[in-house]
Design an enzyme around this catalytic site. Structure first.
Site, mmCIF file in Angstrom:
data_model
loop_
_atom_site.group_PDB
_atom_site.id
_atom_site.type_symbol
_atom_site.label_atom_id
_atom_site.label_comp_id
_atom_site.label_asym_id
_atom_site.label_seq_id
_atom_site.Cartn_x
_atom_site.Cartn_y
_atom_site.Cartn_z
ATOM 1 N N LYS A 14 41.030 -12.017 9.815
ATOM 2 C CA LYS A 14 39.920 -11.711 8.906
ATOM 3 C C LYS A 14 40.404 -11.589 7.461
ATOM 4 C CE LYS A 14 38.646 -7.986 11.066
ATOM 5 N NZ LYS A 14 39.641 -7.926 12.136
ATOM 6 N N ARG A 89 31.121 -2.069 12.989
ATOM 7 C CA ARG A 89 31.870 -1.982 14.244
ATOM 8 C C ARG A 89 31.011 -1.497 15.404
ATOM 9 N NH1 ARG A 89 38.018 -1.184 13.547
ATOM 10 N NH2 ARG A 89 38.318 -1.700 11.376
ATOM 11 N N ARG A 134 52.404 -1.402 8.117
ATOM 12 C CA ARG A 134 51.170 -0.626 8.225
ATOM 13 C C ARG A 134 51.201 0.286 9.434
ATOM 14 N NH1 ARG A 134 46.087 -4.626 7.359
ATOM 15 N NH2 ARG A 134 45.292 -3.221 8.935
#
Length: 189
Positions: A14, A89, A134
């Site tokens: 994405k 979501r 991350r």
């Protein structure tokens, strides 16, 4: 105005595709993950709250997410359109987004869902973690995020399919070929 939802599980591409779409269509990118990370980095009160929620591997509650999203949209009154990355979501979030956009005389133009296998996702995120470090890419958190997607988030797709706005795209393969598939659909709008 062109308002797109780019949909897919963690690691589906994405972010990569968003960058290319933003450049081509001059859209404002709204990534809930980026918004959360900015609040965390700046140690805002909201950032501290979101940090703990994400650290536990949970999704941020709808009320917080939607308020932050509306704030981002309102910051860009001259936008030619938006690309929503990582949102909605849940069906409740999709309904809240539709309601908010309707209040400003807008709507979602289309939903682009990147289809990627779970094995491919794990490989991509392992690579991404090596590069970015991350925290939300740690193996235990990743497994929880992927499960969350397939158990809950994927149920948003029928909501948009019922509106005739859903397009599914094979998210495995050459980045530029995937981008071409996306632009072919977007150009048809």
């Amino acid at each position: 105005m062109l308002n797109l939802v780019l949909f897919g599980p963690p690691g589906a591409g994405k972010g990569t595709q968003s960058e290319k779409l933003i450049e081509k269509y001059q859209l404002v990118h709204i990534s809930t993950g980026d918004i959360f990370r900015a609040h965390i980095k700046n140690q805002t009160a909201l950032g501290q709250q979101v940090s703990q929620i994400i650290a536990d591997g949970n999704l941020v509650p709808d009320s917080i997410t939607i308020a932050m999203l509306e704030e981002e949209i309102n910051k860009n009154p001259q936008a030619q359109g938006f690309i929503f990355d990582g949102f909605p979501r849940t069906v409740a979030q999709a309904e809240a987004l539709d309601k908010f956009l309707e209040s400003i005389n807008e709507s979602i133009t289309g939903v682009l869902a990147l289809d990627v296998t779970e094995e491919e996702l794990k490989q991509r995120i392992a690579k991404r973690q090596e590069v970015s470090g991350r925290a939300d890419d740690a193996a235990d958190k990743l497994t929880k995020r992927i499960e969350e997607y397939f158990n809950k988030t994927v149920h948003v797709l029928p909501y948009y399919e019922g509106q005739g706005k859903l397009s599914k795209i094979n998210g495995i393969g050459d980045i530029d070929a995937i981008f071409q598939s996306l632009t072919t659909i977007i150009d048809s709008y």
